[in-house]
Design an enzyme around this catalytic site. Structure first.
Site, PDB file in Angstrom:
ATOM      1  N   ASP A 346       0.858  -1.180   0.000  1.00 17.36           N
ATOM      2  CA  ASP A 346       0.000   0.000   0.000  1.00 17.36           C
ATOM      3  C   ASP A 346       0.897   1.234   0.000  1.00 17.36           C
ATOM      4  O   ASP A 346       2.084   1.155   0.310  1.00 17.36           O
ATOM      5  CB  ASP A 346      -0.889  -0.033   1.244  1.00 17.36           C
ATOM      6  CG  ASP A 346      -1.703   1.233   1.418  1.00 17.36           C
ATOM      7  OD1 ASP A 346      -2.323   1.667   0.437  1.00 17.36           O
ATOM      8  OD2 ASP A 346      -1.694   1.783   2.530  1.00 17.36           O
ATOM      9  N   ASP A 552      -2.250  -0.713   5.913  1.00 18.24           N
ATOM     10  CA  ASP A 552      -2.561  -0.177   7.239  1.00 18.24           C
ATOM     11  C   ASP A 552      -4.019   0.188   7.439  1.00 18.24           C
ATOM     12  O   ASP A 552      -4.463   0.324   8.577  1.00 18.24           O
ATOM     13  CB  ASP A 552      -1.706   1.069   7.509  1.00 18.24           C
ATOM     14  CG  ASP A 552      -2.159   2.257   6.677  1.00 18.24           C
ATOM     15  OD1 ASP A 552      -2.408   3.331   7.245  1.00 18.24           O
ATOM     16  OD2 ASP A 552      -2.262   2.116   5.446  1.00 18.24           O
ATOM     17  N   ASP A 556      -7.414  -1.724   3.219  1.00 21.37           N
ATOM     18  CA  ASP A 556      -6.403  -2.746   2.944  1.00 21.37           C
ATOM     19  C   ASP A 556      -6.774  -4.112   3.516  1.00 21.37           C
ATOM     20  O   ASP A 556      -6.154  -5.122   3.163  1.00 21.37           O
ATOM     21  CB  ASP A 556      -5.049  -2.331   3.535  1.00 21.37           C
ATOM     22  CG  ASP A 556      -4.505  -1.064   2.909  1.00 21.37           C
ATOM     23  OD1 ASP A 556      -4.650  -0.913   1.685  1.00 21.37           O
ATOM     24  OD2 ASP A 556      -3.938  -0.229   3.639  1.00 21.37           O
TER      25      ASP A 556
END
Length: 665
Positions: A346, A552, A556
């Site tokens: 990410d 995080d 996600d």
């Protein structure tokens, strides 16, 4: 902060809505789980009996405690083993219970009780992890409001209705500071929406007529009229819940290495034990002698050493990683980390800090301001604002130690910017021109060149224009700063997996490309909703890769669940991400991720070594018992000795040097 809307101004009030980044916590208490209560009972009984046993007191004092330990910790795995037996399968759980009972039958009550306690504790930890993940998935639904303000077709009357009664085509009013009740498009009004839960974008996104909004995201300082575009049951936030649950159900169950051969091993030991007992008996051997030989065989062939061959290396690796800020949730998770051969990352909050910072202060020539003066002017105007960029400007001024004058007549205009009177001058802070300049033809009042501080991201960050009395005096550039160790971590992951990681982000393509260029990532996939990240992970895994995903946010969590192994960033990670991931980087040190992968691989190598040691010891003792006459005490000593040997070998990963080697690669 919620602002009351008037015809011309927004007056701040000291009401701060909850952050959109996390869901309310609903955590199952440990002792609410029956597995945990039984494991605790078994452990306490064992701990009370153990010192009495060592002290040599009467068995009548500690014997009942051992019985409690056996019964409390062993009944559930025994029941599961019997159920498996009814399905014509045999697992190590049942074999371990039989081995524990066999040990007790020949006087090794302590060994059997310890085995029972270990099994019960392991089962309780697994049940707790499952319950906590379910809690977080349920808590995610609390992000979406339970009610919404629905407008009549003519827009003259309001009605508060449950969000699940909204239908496609309804128009809802979203006031400042409220959560948006349904996915839809803006009909009227201008504001910003904090949609980090959906896209992971670090800054609130400007919303104007025609823009899409998502249920559960937090409205900013403007009022919006939104036409519902999706049924509430099909909203993006509801799909995140479904994706996490689906990924958890369909993810292939992972077993420790020894568990992959448990069926054959268990059947083999049982068949061999019966043969060792039955064959000599059929040829006339004494019943007691045949039973003793069979019992000795079962003890020396029991899987204690084999099980310990697997667990100590993995548990030692978990403990070592924990000392260095990486919490790996289980031995299975640690083993998974060592199997990965591809990585997906990410962006916001993972490769970047996730919060905006002032990275450039540029006074215009002839403005009469230096950097500190320009920053002080902007910070004074921004001080009453609760906008993330405003807080970043004020924080930057504080870090430089510049003096901020008091502001009066503060006005925050949704979709425009802020205006305040500072030391008798009207100061506006807002968007730069459409192409990153100051914007030719901007009205003197600043409203044309201004705009919501959550403006477009230019190549270097977000640029805002500062004006005094209608004259531009400079610009400030703010950016989501790259983590200092991100390039090194990406390079290390590339070395570990043999391929460059993939960047998966919900942020815009330009911001993603900038981060990718700074970290050396080639494959960039931007503007992905949560299901898009899941599809990207599954695409990689369908190509034969075992993917590690690092993220995080709530958005996600589905990808963390779908990946072969998931790692969450701990400091600002959402509850759902932290519970879904296999491991958590507590200190947000990206370099720890490739290190823990290497540590996992070292643990897997030790597992293989231990299995060889345990196998050789078992083979020698078994042959001795079958060919010659292995005394029962010697058999027990040999069995326990091999168990201790593999246990000590596995503890090697507790040493600090093991982490040092993993860090260096």
């Amino acid at each position: 902060m919620v602002c009351r809307v008037s015809a011309t101004t927004l007056t701040p009030t000291p009401v701060r809505p909850p952050s959109a980044a996390t869901a309310p916590r609903r955590r199952t208490r440990v002792l609410a789980l029956p597995e945990a209560r039984w494991a605790l009972t078994s452990t306490l009984a064992f701990l009370l009996a153990f010192p009495l046993d060592l002290a040599g007191v009467s068995a009548w004092l500690y014997g009942p405690l051992y019985v409690v330990a056996y019964a409390a910790g062993g009944w559930e795995p025994a029941l599961e083993g019997l159920r498996a037996l009814r399905e014509k399968t045999l697992d190590v759980d049942l074999l371990m219970i039989v081995a524990a009972l066999g040990a007790a039958a020949i006087g090794q009550v302590l060994d059997g009780a310890l085995l029972i306690v270990i099994f019960a504790t392991s089962g309780a930890l697994e049940a707790l992890a499952t319950a906590r993940t379910a809690d977080s998935v349920r808590g995610l639904l609390d992000l979406a409001p339970t009610t919404a303000t629905r407008l009549s077709p003519d827009g003259t009357t309001e009605e508060t209705v449950p969000t699940d009664r909204l239908a496609v085509g309804d128009v809802v009013l979203v006031r400042p500071g409220e959560r948006i009740g349904a996915d839809g498009r803006v009909l009227e009004g201008e504001s910003e929406a904090d949609q980090a839960t959906i896209t992971g974008e670090p800054l609130p996104v400007p919303k104007a007529p025609g823009d899409e909004v998502f249920a559960g995201t937090l409205n900013g300082t403007g009022a919006l009229r939104v036409r519902v575009a999706r049924d509430p049951a099909d909203s993006v936030i509801a799909r995140i819940v479904s994706l996490v649950e689906e990924a958890s159900r369909t993810k292939a169950p992972t077993q420790l290495f020894i568990e992959k051969i448990e069926q054959r091993y268990a059947v083999g030991v049982v068949v061999a034990t019966l043969a060792v007992f039955g064959v000599p008996l059929a040829f006339g051997e004494d019943l007691t002698a045949a039973l003793l030989r069979a019992m000795t065989f079962m003890i020396v062939a029991s899987p204690c050493a084999v099980v310990l061959a697997t667990m100590p290396p993995l548990l030692s690796a978990i403990a070592n990683a924990g000392r260095h800020g990486v919490l790996v949730k289980s031995a299975v998770a640690m083993e998974r980390l060592g199997e990965i051969d591809a990585a997906a990352l990410d962006k916001t909050g993972t490769l970047t800090e996730g919060t905006p910072e002032v990275v450039a202060v540029r006074p215009l020539p002839g403005s009469g301001f230096d950097e500190d003066g320009l920053l002080a002017l902007a910070a004074a105007a921004e001080y009453p604002s609760e906008h993330p960029l405003a807080r970043a400007v004020v924080a930057a001024a504080g870090a430089r130690g510049v003096r901020m004058a008091a502001a009066e007549d503060f006005v925050a205009t949704p979709g425009r910017g802020v205006r305040a009177t500072v030391e008798g001058h009207v100061v506006t802070v807002g968007r730069a021109g459409e192409h990153g300049g100051l914007g030719d033809g901007a009205p003197a009042d600043g409203t044309g060149a201004g705009g919501a501080l959550a403006d477009r991201a230019v190549a270097e960050g977000t640029t805002v224009l500062v004006e005094r009395d209608g004259v531009a005096v400079g610009t400030l550039t703010l950016a989501d700063r790259l983590r200092h160790d991100a390039p090194a971590a990406v390079a290390a992951l590339t070395a570990v997996t043999g391929a460059s990681p993939v960047l998966l982000t919900g942020d815009n393509a330009r911001a993603a490309a900038r981060v990718a260029a700074d970290t050396g990532i080639d494959d960039v996939r931007a503007e992905l909703l949560p299901d898009g990240k899941v599809e990207a992970v599954r695409e990689l895994q369908n190509g034969g890769a075992k993917v590690l995903f690092v993220g995080d946010g709530v958005n996600d969590a589905p990808a963390l669940a779908a990946a072969h192994a998931g790692v969450a960033m701990g400091r600002a990670g959402s509850d759902l991400a932290l519970e879904t991931a296999d491991a958590v980087v507590v200190r947000d040190e990206l370099r720890a991720i490739p290190a823990v992968v290497r540590l996992s691989r070292a643990a897997r190598r030790l597992v293989v070594q231990n299995l060889v040691i345990a196998g050789v010891c078992i083979a020698v003792l078994v042959v001795w018992d079958l060919v010659g006459h292995l005394p029962l005490p010697l058999g027990v000593a040999g069995h326990e000795g091999s168990t201790v040997l593999v246990g000590l070998n596995g503890l090697r990963l507790l040493r600090e040097a093991a982490w040092g080697r993993a860090t260096r690669g």
